[in-house]
Design a protein around this motif. Structure first.
Motif, PDB file in Angstrom:
ATOM      1  N   ILE A 187      -8.230  -9.013   0.002  1.00 15.89           N
ATOM      2  CA  ILE A 187      -7.491  -7.896   1.123  1.00 15.89           C
ATOM      3  C   ILE A 187      -5.922  -7.839   0.217  1.00 15.89           C
ATOM      4  CG2 ILE A 187      -6.425  -7.560   3.095  1.00 15.89           C
ATOM      5  CD1 ILE A 187      -8.781  -8.816   4.437  1.00 15.89           C
ATOM      6  N   LEU A 188      -5.295  -9.221   0.016  1.00 12.67           N
ATOM      7  CA  LEU A 188      -3.899  -9.220  -0.747  1.00 12.67           C
ATOM      8  C   LEU A 188      -4.001  -8.352  -2.017  1.00 12.67           C
ATOM      9  CD1 LEU A 188      -2.935 -12.829   0.411  1.00 12.67           C
ATOM     10  CD2 LEU A 188      -2.249 -10.580   1.421  1.00 12.67           C
ATOM     11  N   LYS A 189      -5.041  -8.499  -2.468  1.00 10.85           N
ATOM     12  CA  LYS A 189      -5.213  -7.783  -4.027  1.00 10.85           C
ATOM     13  C   LYS A 189      -5.318  -6.395  -3.799  1.00 10.85           C
ATOM     14  CE  LYS A 189      -8.285  -7.584  -8.051  1.00 10.85           C
ATOM     15  NZ  LYS A 189      -9.611  -7.991  -8.419  1.00 10.85           N
ATOM     16  N   ASP A 190      -5.880  -5.930  -2.962  1.00  7.88           N
ATOM     17  CA  ASP A 190      -6.248  -4.472  -2.639  1.00  7.88           C
ATOM     18  C   ASP A 190      -4.950  -3.852  -1.998  1.00  7.88           C
ATOM     19  OD1 ASP A 190      -8.853  -4.801  -3.460  1.00  7.88           O
ATOM     20  OD2 ASP A 190      -9.686  -4.918  -1.448  1.00  7.88           O
ATOM     21  N   ILE A 191      -4.248  -4.578  -1.246  1.00 10.05           N
ATOM     22  CA  ILE A 191      -3.035  -4.100  -0.413  1.00 10.05           C
ATOM     23  C   ILE A 191      -1.944  -3.604  -1.854  1.00 10.05           C
ATOM     24  CG2 ILE A 191      -0.859  -4.866   0.448  1.00 10.05           C
ATOM     25  CD1 ILE A 191      -2.561  -6.108   2.827  1.00 10.05           C
ATOM     26  N   GLN A 192      -1.995  -4.391  -2.903  1.00 13.54           N
ATOM     27  CA  GLN A 192      -0.887  -4.200  -3.951  1.00 13.54           C
ATOM     28  C   GLN A 192      -1.343  -3.269  -4.801  1.00 13.54           C
ATOM     29  OE1 GLN A 192       1.031  -8.253  -5.254  1.00 13.54           O
ATOM     30  NE2 GLN A 192      -1.136  -8.693  -4.331  1.00 13.54           N
ATOM     31  N   ASP A 193      -2.658  -2.722  -4.747  1.00 10.93           N
ATOM     32  CA  ASP A 193      -3.069  -1.920  -5.742  1.00 10.93           C
ATOM     33  C   ASP A 193      -2.827  -0.416  -5.599  1.00 10.93           C
ATOM     34  OD1 ASP A 193      -4.824  -0.206  -7.526  1.00 10.93           O
ATOM     35  OD2 ASP A 193      -6.472  -1.243  -7.148  1.00 10.93           O
ATOM     36  N   PRO A 194      -1.676   0.371  -6.469  1.00  8.90           N
ATOM     37  CA  PRO A 194      -1.358   1.485  -6.252  1.00  8.90           C
ATOM     38  C   PRO A 194      -2.420   2.881  -6.242  1.00  8.90           C
ATOM     39  CG  PRO A 194      -0.285   0.537  -8.059  1.00  8.90           C
ATOM     40  CD  PRO A 194      -1.302  -0.324  -7.811  1.00  8.90           C
ATOM     41  N   ASN A 195      -3.592   2.361  -6.633  1.00 13.64           N
ATOM     42  CA  ASN A 195      -4.588   3.460  -6.626  1.00 13.64           C
ATOM     43  C   ASN A 195      -5.173   3.137  -5.211  1.00 13.64           C
ATOM     44  OD1 ASN A 195      -4.585   4.508  -9.395  1.00 13.64           O
ATOM     45  ND2 ASN A 195      -5.624   2.540 -10.176  1.00 13.64           N
ATOM     46  N   LEU A 196      -5.080   2.139  -4.710  1.00 16.12           N
ATOM     47  CA  LEU A 196      -5.710   2.186  -3.228  1.00 16.12           C
ATOM     48  C   LEU A 196      -4.594   2.285  -2.159  1.00 16.12           C
ATOM     49  CD1 LEU A 196      -7.847  -1.244  -3.685  1.00 16.12           C
ATOM     50  CD2 LEU A 196      -8.437   1.316  -3.656  1.00 16.12           C
ATOM     51  N   LEU A 197      -3.777   1.380  -1.620  1.00 12.10           N
ATOM     52  CA  LEU A 197      -2.976   1.446  -0.262  1.00 12.10           C
ATOM     53  C   LEU A 197      -1.312   1.582  -0.932  1.00 12.10           C
ATOM     54  CD1 LEU A 197      -4.808  -0.203   2.601  1.00 12.10           C
ATOM     55  CD2 LEU A 197      -4.987   2.123   1.426  1.00 12.10           C
ATOM     56  N   TRP A 198      -1.040   0.775  -1.990  1.00 12.92           N
ATOM     57  CA  TRP A 198       0.499   0.460  -2.462  1.00 12.92           C
ATOM     58  C   TRP A 198       1.170   1.642  -2.730  1.00 12.92           C
ATOM     59  CZ3 TRP A 198       2.906  -4.127  -1.275  1.00 12.92           C
ATOM     60  CH2 TRP A 198       4.111  -4.110  -1.902  1.00 12.92           C
ATOM     61  N   THR A 199       2.454   2.041  -2.004  1.00  9.10           N
ATOM     62  CA  THR A 199       3.201   2.906  -2.792  1.00  9.10           C
ATOM     63  C   THR A 199       4.703   2.354  -2.582  1.00  9.10           C
ATOM     64  OG1 THR A 199       3.954   3.997  -0.614  1.00  9.10           O
ATOM     65  CG2 THR A 199       2.066   4.702  -1.327  1.00  9.10           C
ATOM     66  N   LYS A 200       5.686   3.000  -3.012  1.00  6.71           N
ATOM     67  CA  LYS A 200       6.972   2.628  -3.127  1.00  6.71           C
ATOM     68  C   LYS A 200       7.786   2.800  -1.521  1.00  6.71           C
ATOM     69  CE  LYS A 200       8.365   5.346  -6.416  1.00  6.71           C
ATOM     70  NZ  LYS A 200       9.392   6.088  -7.292  1.00  6.71           N
ATOM     71  N   TYR A 201       6.813   3.238  -0.976  1.00  2.00           N
ATOM     72  CA  TYR A 201       7.550   3.666   0.674  1.00  2.00           C
ATOM     73  C   TYR A 201       6.834   3.026   1.779  1.00  2.00           C
ATOM     74  CZ  TYR A 201       8.300   7.506  -2.809  1.00  2.00           C
ATOM     75  OH  TYR A 201       8.819   8.110  -4.008  1.00  2.00           O
ATOM     76  N   GLY A 202       5.708   2.247   1.424  1.00  2.00           N
ATOM     77  CA  GLY A 202       4.920   1.572   2.682  1.00  2.00           C
ATOM     78  C   GLY A 202       3.372   1.896   2.001  1.00  2.00           C
ATOM     79  N   LEU A 203       2.399   1.118   2.940  1.00  2.00           N
ATOM     80  CA  LEU A 203       0.838   1.351   2.615  1.00  2.00           C
ATOM     81  C   LEU A 203       0.634   2.654   3.223  1.00  2.00           C
ATOM     82  CD1 LEU A 203      -0.416  -2.218   3.505  1.00  2.00           C
ATOM     83  CD2 LEU A 203       0.493  -1.387   1.265  1.00  2.00           C
ATOM     84  N   ARG A 204      -0.135   3.501   2.297  1.00  4.92           N
ATOM     85  CA  ARG A 204      -0.639   4.688   2.845  1.00  4.92           C
ATOM     86  C   ARG A 204      -2.059   4.430   3.715  1.00  4.92           C
ATOM     87  NH1 ARG A 204      -1.900   5.017  -2.859  1.00  4.92           N
ATOM     88  NH2 ARG A 204      -0.443   6.531  -3.155  1.00  4.92           N
ATOM     89  N   SER A 205      -2.509   5.352   4.620  1.00  7.54           N
ATOM     90  CA  SER A 205      -3.390   5.068   5.477  1.00  7.54           C
ATOM     91  C   SER A 205      -4.797   5.034   5.100  1.00  7.54           C
ATOM     92  CB  SER A 205      -3.263   6.073   6.632  1.00  7.54           C
ATOM     93  OG  SER A 205      -2.727   7.313   6.156  1.00  7.54           O
ATOM     94  N   LEU A 206      -4.813   5.863   3.711  1.00  9.86           N
ATOM     95  CA  LEU A 206      -6.226   5.895   3.055  1.00  9.86           C
ATOM     96  C   LEU A 206      -6.217   5.953   1.743  1.00  9.86           C
ATOM     97  CD1 LEU A 206      -9.233   6.354   4.112  1.00  9.86           C
ATOM     98  CD2 LEU A 206      -8.676   8.834   3.776  1.00  9.86           C
ATOM     99  N   MET A 207      -7.213   5.107   0.950  1.00  9.27           N
ATOM    100  CA  MET A 207      -6.929   5.106  -0.518  1.00  9.27           C
ATOM    101  C   MET A 207      -7.075   6.539  -1.047  1.00  9.27           C
ATOM    102  SD  MET A 207     -10.505   3.321  -1.687  1.00  9.27           S
ATOM    103  CE  MET A 207     -12.021   4.167  -1.511  1.00  9.27           C
ATOM    104  N   LYS A 208      -6.423   6.746  -2.283  1.00  6.55           N
ATOM    105  CA  LYS A 208      -6.637   7.935  -2.851  1.00  6.55           C
ATOM    106  C   LYS A 208      -8.127   8.217  -3.359  1.00  6.55           C
ATOM    107  CE  LYS A 208      -1.968   8.677  -4.780  1.00  6.55           C
ATOM    108  NZ  LYS A 208      -1.086   9.532  -5.870  1.00  6.55           N
TER     109      LYS A 208
END
Length: 831
Positions: A706-727
């Motif tokens: 989960i911690l790995k996935d949270i940090q993935d910009p292609n999944l939830l990570w952005t410069k502004y917070g976690l997005r609600s759904l992966m790209k």
């Protein structure tokens, strides 16, 4: 036994049931009853008529059955509107006796309005309009609305009890509204309000009108005091306030004074009454200028109760200051009015007290924030406090047994924060849990008051309507399709989030009132908890699913789950009773834990709650039900396919017929049959819930994933917070219908980001394999969220409902100082 005659015997022969079994039974019945024949009963040749006997037995049974059926159905119909028969948490006496909280800015939908915490309170409010413009008809500001397009408005300081300072920026001028209360008497004391208006930089000479009014919501009376054709005061009386007087001290500035004395059909029609009560007046004789003013008395002669709406209008060139003073008739002595130097002193003292309390509670100076950032945080908290409303009325509800017109819930009060004054000025059950995560840090008693009001709305089955639209002002802001609440539809039990800390504090307290609060809280929480375990339970053991999804939808790409609070977040494409909803299971684990704590403290049976908590937090069972080995993530389960699209039906044009004026709406087309499986093609907020509510064990490999996935910009990570759904989700930023833009399909939401930070903070402090990773992710995510919300506030003047995951730009309704105000707790690192 009675009826047996001397010398006679009852012939008892067993009937032979065979080919003629029924006849034999009939003969037996005849032979048996003949020995007790009453000459008054119907005979046929000395024998009782068999049909009469059947009638005498069957008809009463049918009548009783019919009455029972009608009674039972009536009970089923009215059950939804039957309150729990247990003591209330917040009694009307408690509210009335709390003089400190009696008056307030409790009309959440207004730019500036005051009322009391009583069912039918007299109300006060402000309207304004520009004069001598080309705008016809002129716009009168009253209710907060995004259509007004104001550059900024909101409370800069508000303590939730005694005073507040607000700034409103309009097109040509800026207004500041202040109010302060002074205790005394039996009905909440006095208060004074001040409205200062100044022209904006670069604006030419500006003339505008301020309207300050008082109106009744039911019983009581109002009477104008007019001198020299000017309204100088309003006298009134109501059951809750007794006698009172609103005074309009005269300004030395030259101004045009007008007034209106009228009858309004309801609080939702006040602006319309003013629009009907104006005409054009001459500004002065020397210049050919006109202004729009109120006409005076508009009360029909045959109105027995007199006026219920009186308005004071001041039309003036700027700058200008209007002062209004409310005086309670129950205050025995008033050495000096709450005006001038006294007003300034009282406001200043409250400001100092607010600043000291804010720093004591959140310690932002110690954390290194500068004065602008701290002012922003104060405004965020103050807007939530200033958005707290007091509502009274009934909800419209339905159940499966109410198929015709909806029923009125019982009349009840609700003291609650609202998500947005402009767009959602009413109570939302799942929002309120997040609101109180901040409010409980500022004032636990205030938070207890709010939670108590909500739980007092629990019906006999343990259900609470998820939206509270109480009173005509609240209902006037809601589209009809959202008004009726259904008793099988839930909302996340987020009140258990702030109750975690409240319960821990109250358990340690020796105060009888705290024990009484817990004692009255417990049966209502238990009924609510049991309702979830009755109505939202899944087919498999320890599973749950949200009711209320549309199984017959024709226009939705993915049927919404409004009851989850996550609206259009992707779930199984084909709703069924075999679904397993991960987030609801985690909410119930949280609830069971809090229930166990309360039950244990009250010496009630708590073991079952603890056992349920242990069951729902069992990671092995959780993994069996919700972990997708294929995608390595937690997921919902259900009847699902990703191969669905919206397309416009093809229509053939019939020769000789006019073409369709409007194209047909896009229809949902299923390109591949669904199958039961994990809904693992969508990774987003729902996938995080075992982590968000701290259910995943600290040493679990799944926590590492989960911690790995949270940090993935292609999944939830952005410069502004976690997005609600992966790209890469098939529904990322996809409209759910032709008319519904994406909502929880990519945007950044602060409430879930707050839970994420809370979880990261937790896992960074408890022993486990991922402490350092959690700490590093926590630090970066917190910085991203705070800096973006602050940056957008400085650029736009608002805190927003959601934020764009690609640009960080604020989106949705504004000001949204519901759960987005949790940025204050994030800055303070209080979870």
């Amino acid at each position: 036994m009675g009826g047996k005659k001397s010398g006679q015997s009852v012939r008892r022969r067993q009937p032979q049931i065979g080919h003629h079994g029924k006849d034999e039974l009939s003969k037996f019945a005849y032979d048996y009853t003949n020995d007790y024949a009453d000459p008054k009963w119907p005979y046929h040749h000395g024998k009782m008529d068999k049909c009469a006997i059947v009638s005498l037995i069957v008809f009463p049974i049918l009548i009783i059955s019919g009455i029972t059926y009608v009674w039972y159905n009536a009970q089923l119909k009215t059950r939804v509107i039957t309150p729990m028969n247990v003591p209330k948490i917040i009694s009307s006496e408690m509210t009335a006796n709390n003089s400190e909280m009696f008056w307030g800015t409790y009309r959440s939908s207004l730019y500036f309005g005051l009322k009391t915490r009583s069912p039918h309170s007299p109300v006060a409010g402000l309207m304004w309009m520009s004069q001598m413009t080309d705008e016809i008809p002129p716009t009168i500001r009253h209710w907060c609305t995004q259509h007004d397009g104001l550059p900024m408005y909101g409370w800069f300081v508000h303590d939730g009890k005694t005073f507040g300072h607000q700034e409103i920026v309009d097109k040509y001028y800026s207004l500041t509204t202040d109010f302060v209360k002074k205790p005394g008497g039996d009905h909440g004391g006095d208060w004074s309000a001040r409205v200062k208006v100044e022209p904006r930089k670069g604006a030419e000479a500006v003339v505008m009108s301020l309207f300050f009014y008082m109106a009744l919501d039911g019983q009581g009376y109002l009477r104008p005091e007019v001198k020299n054709n000017k309204l100088v005061a309003i006298r009134g009386h109501s059951e809750e306030l007794g006698d009172f007087r609103m005074v309009f001290p005269q300004s030395s500035r030259p101004a045009k004074m007008n007034y209106l004395v009228a009858v309004a059909p309801g609080l939702d029609k006040l602006k319309e009454v003013i629009m009907r009560g104006v005409r054009v007046f001459k500004w002065d004789k020397g210049r050919n200028l006109d202004y729009i003013g109120l006409v005076g008395n508009m009360v029909p002669r045959d109105t027995p109760s007199g006026p219920n709406f009186i308005v004071h209008q001041v039309t003036v060139s700027l700058p200008f200051q209007l002062v209004v003073m409310f005086e309670s008739g129950s205050v025995p002595e008033r050495p000096e009015p709450l005006l001038g130097e006294l007003y300034h002193k009282v406001i200043t003292d409250h400001l100092v007290e607010f600043d000291n309390k804010f720093e004591d509670k959140f310690q932002l100076k110690k954390k290194g924030y500068d004065s602008k950032q701290i002012s922003f945080a104060k405004a965020a908290l103050s807007n939530m406090l200033g958005s707290i409303g007091y509502f009274y009325g009934t909800s419209l509800v339905r159940s499966r047994y109410v198929t015709e017109e909806p029923l009125n819930y019982w009349q009840a009060p609700l003291y609650t924060a609202v998500p947005s004054r402009s767009f959602f000025p009413r109570g939302f059950l799942w929002d309120e849990g997040f609101h109180n995560l901040l409010l409980v840090k500022w004032d636990m008693r205030l938070s207890m008051d709010i939670i108590g009001h909500w739980l007092d709305l629990t019906n006999i089955d343990g259900w609470i309507p998820r939206e509270q639209i109480l009173g005509v002002e609240a209902r006037a802001k809601v589209p009809d399709e959202f008004v009726i609440q259904h008793n099988e539809n839930a909302n996340p039990p987020t009140l258990f989030l702030p109750l975690q800390s409240i319960v821990k504090t109250l358990i340690k307290s020796d105060a009888p009132s705290d024990k009484e609060y817990l004692k009255n809280l417990y049966p209502r929480l238990k009924a609510w908890y049991d309702w979830f375990n009755t109505t939202q339970i899944g087919k498999e053991h320890s599973t749950y699913y949200w009711r209320g999804r549309d199984t017959n939808t024709k226009h939705e790409l993915n049927p919404k789950t409004l009851t989850s609070g996550l609206d259009d977040y992707p779930r199984a494409s084909h709703p069924s009773d075999m679904e397993r909803h991960l987030d609801l299971r985690c909410w119930m684990a949280l609830a069971a834990g809090v229930m166990a704590d309360i039950g244990r403290s009250l010496n009630e049976s708590w073991q079952e709650f603890a056992a349920t908590r242990d069951l729902l937090t069992d990671n092995k069972l959780l993994d069996q039900l919700h972990w997708s080995e294929k995608k390595n993530r937690y997921s919902d389960y259900g009847l699902h396919t990703d191969h669905i699209k919206l397309e416009r039906p093809k229509t053939k044009h019939t020769p000789g017929q006019p073409p369709l004026s409007q194209p047909q709406k896009k229809m949902r087309t299923v390109l591949k049959n669904p199958e039961y499986k994990f809904v693992d093609s969508h990774f987003g907020y729902v996938s995080l819930f075992p982590f968000l509510l701290k259910i995943v064990e600290p040493d679990s490999l799944k926590l590492g994933q989960i911690l790995k996935d949270i940090q993935d910009p292609n999944l939830l990570w952005t410069k502004y917070g976690l997005r609600s759904l992966m790209k890469s989700s098939p529904l990322y930023n996809k409209a759910n219908t032709e008319d519904d833009p994406p909502y929880w399909r990519g945007a950044i939401w602060i409430n879930i980001n707050y839970l994420t930070l809370s979880a990261l903070h937790h896992y960074s402090t408890v022993p486990g394999s991922y402490q350092d990773t959690a700490k590093q992710v926590y630090s970066e995510l917190r910085e991203n969220i705070v800096s973006n919300i602050y940056s957008q506030y400085m650029k736009t003047g608002y805190i927003w409902e959601q934020y764009d995951d690609n640009t960080g730009k604020g989106k949705g309704s504004h000001p949204f100082t519901g759960w987005s105000a949790l940025v204050v707790a994030i800055m303070a690192e209080q979870y």
